[in-house]
Write an enzyme that holds these catalytic residues in place. Structure first.
Site, short mmCIF file in Angstrom:
data_model
loop_
_atom_site.label_atom_id
_atom_site.label_comp_id
_atom_site.label_asym_id
_atom_site.label_seq_id
_atom_site.Cartn_x
_atom_site.Cartn_y
_atom_site.Cartn_z
N ASP A 10 13.89 -4.49 6.14
CA ASP A 10 14.76 -5.44 6.86
C ASP A 10 14.48 -6.90 6.52
O ASP A 10 14.68 -7.79 7.36
CB ASP A 10 14.64 -5.23 8.39
N LYS B 134 17.33 -7.90 2.28
CA LYS B 134 17.67 -7.48 0.91
C LYS B 134 19.18 -7.47 0.70
O LYS B 134 19.67 -7.88 -0.35
CB LYS B 134 17.09 -6.07 0.64
N GLY C 186 19.52 0.04 6.30
CA GLY C 186 20.66 -0.69 6.87
C GLY C 186 20.63 -2.08 6.27
O GLY C 186 19.77 -2.87 6.60
N HIS C 187 21.52 -2.32 5.31
CA HIS C 187 21.52 -3.61 4.60
C HIS C 187 22.75 -4.40 5.05
O HIS C 187 23.88 -3.99 4.81
CB HIS C 187 21.54 -3.38 3.08
N GLN D 105 14.07 -0.02 2.20
CA GLN D 105 12.79 -0.10 2.91
C GLN D 105 11.96 -1.27 2.34
O GLN D 105 12.54 -2.24 1.89
CB GLN D 105 12.01 1.23 2.85
#
Ligand code: GDP
Ligand code: IMO
Ligand code: MG
Length: 439
Positions: free
Chosen positions: A12, A15, A39-40, A222
């Site tokens: 988080d 990225k 979750g980007h 990650q």
């Protein structure tokens, strides 16, 4: 020159925002590990996109995206994500290639993960319940089902046998109502009908494209401290999120990686359980969580917050050979009187400057802080380095000095435009480099 974007902390780091920023300079974006545990977030004006399984580059028309063999693919999650994007005006069309060697996540993986976490009790990891770990377990256990296997359309072929065996194992592990392997087999056949158009040899595609001079962006999911080998084991995810996972997860050689950009927040966060040496438990932690909106992009869980940990990021520099850093969310520190920066750990009578490779040593570490002055004017939305408050510049210079690599990007807000590109830095030079292949 192809570039890899890799999380330098516990995930988080921002990225998604940085990948989105760099995508106009490449023609292919490739994910090499993880799954829809990621979750980007990408914010463009008023629109917000959260990418889980698809590379963040998919938002740019004309850019092709690869899901490599190192990724674990939940077909239902993939279809749902493609549909959500379509409602937001993004068409995936034929711009996606999924490696035929990627392993799939099926419903029994999620069930087994929930069971395993419940059995661990207070030793639980705090996983995302997406079936990631059990799918990788099946891969290593050589009983996994790969994307290409879904193309077996026979009634009693190898796919039926694998599903039958895996569902029997699930039924033995989980008491109560048994799952029906035939029903799953029928579902999986329907999956193949939708998936087939995107399936192919990702290694060959990437290699040919690179030979033709196309530029590729490798998108890590990650972060370094969640890597199965180098992270804070066992409180990690089940893949190699560090740079080594890139070659194995895509089937490309190390020389295809031109530069490695590490992404780190100007502070630290972590979701799930496990050691976090600079964690803040009181009101300061709550303040960072609220001003940074630190709630998981996948699960909505509150993220644990703490100060910037240079020992941990220095470790990410070593493990990934980072060339430079993007520092995100500096705006979240606006208005603080003082900003502590962790430069080493105290463990008993010892001062440690290197991240301990042993989990129990890490658990016993106390951060040693250097306290820097905060700033009263805003960094939020600042787009030129010169316009940053002098204390923010000092903070960034200190991060560079104690982490050991130059900062190439400073992010001052979630929007694409709220970004400072450091003049003469890695990304500035990279962007200026002409791609051999023009889009
Ligand atoms: P990722 O998993 O590394 O892509 O990061 P996430 O999307 O899970 O979390 C990063 C969050 O921070 C997202 O909500 C972003 O929109 C947001 N973000 C990224 N960069 C900045 C920044 O510089 N400032 C602020 N305030 N938010 C940012
Ligand atoms: P992005 O790509 C932050 C964490 C989970 C849990 C541990 C194991 O958005 O940075 P898993 O479901 O993977 O077996 O969970 O890893 N985790 C993440 N934390 N960002 C992520 O992805 C994460 N993906 C997994 O919270 O602690
Ligand atoms: Mg995330």
């Amino acid at each position: 020159m192809n570039i890899a974007v890799i999380g330098a902390q516990w995930g988080d780091e921002g990225k998604g925002k940085i990948v989105d920023l760099l995508t106009p300079h490449v023609s292919i974006v490739a994910r090499y590990q993880g799954g829809h545990n990621a979750g980007h977030t990408v914010n463009v004006g008023d629109a917000q996109f959260i990418l889980h399984l698809l590379p963040s580059g998919i938002l740019h028309p004309g850019v092709r995206c690869v899901i490599g063999n190192g990724v674990v693919v939940d077909p239902d999650a993939l279809f749902a994500e493609i549909e959500t994007l379509a409602t937001q005006g993004i068409e995936v069309g034929d711009r996606l290639l999924i490696s035929d060697k990627a392993h799939v996540i099926l419903p029994y993986h999620r069930e087994l993960e929930v069971l395993a976490e419940a059995r661990r009790g207070d030793r639980r990891i705090g996983t995302t319940s997406r079936g990631i770990g059990p799918s990788y377990e099946d891969k290593v256990g050589r009983r996994g089902i790969r994307v290409a296997d879904l193309g077996d359309t026979s009634d009693d072929g190898p796919l039926a046998a694998a599903i039958r065996e895996n569902v029997s194992a699930r039924n033995r592990a989980i008491g109560g109502a048994e799952a029906d392997w035939r029903a799953l087999h029928a579902d999986v056949r329907a999956v193949w009908a939708r998936l087939e158009r995107w399936v192919g040899d990702a290694s060959l595609f990437l290699t040919r494209a690179m030979e033709a001079g196309e530029r590729v962006l490798f998108e890590g999911a990650q972060g370094t401290l969640l890597d199965i080998d180098h992270g804070t084991y066992p409180f990690v995810s089940s893949s190699n999120s560090t740079v080594g996972g890139l070659c194995t997860g895509l089937g490309v050689g190390p020389r295809s990686i031109g530069a490695v950009l590490g992404i780190a927040k100007a502070y630290t966060t972590r979701v799930g359980r496990g050691p976090l040496p600079t964690e803040l438990h009181g009101t300061m932690g709550d303040q960072l969580r609220e001003s940074g909106r630190e709630y998981g992009a996948s699960t909505g869980r509150p993220r644990r917050c703490g100060w910037y940990d240079a020992v941990a990021v220095r470790y990410a520099v070593r493990i990934n050979g980072l060339d430079a850093l993007a520092i995100t969310k500096i705006d979240v520190l606006d208005g603080l009187d003082e900003i502590p920066l962790c430069t080493s750990y105290r463990h008993g009578d010892e001062v440690l400057t290197e991240f301990p490779s042993n989990g129990s040593t890490l658990a016993g570490c106390e951060p040693v802080y250097e306290v820097l002055a905060g700033w009263s004017s805003r960094t939020a939305g600042v787009r030129r380095y010169e316009d940053l408050p002098s204390q923010a510049k000092t903070y960034l210079k200190r991060i560079e000095a104690v982490t050991g690599v130059p900062i190439a990007i400073v992010s001052t807000g979630s929007d694409r435009a709220d970004t400072i590109l450091m003049t003469g830095g890695l990304i500035d030079r990279w962007q200026a480099e002409p791609a051999l292949f023009s889009e």
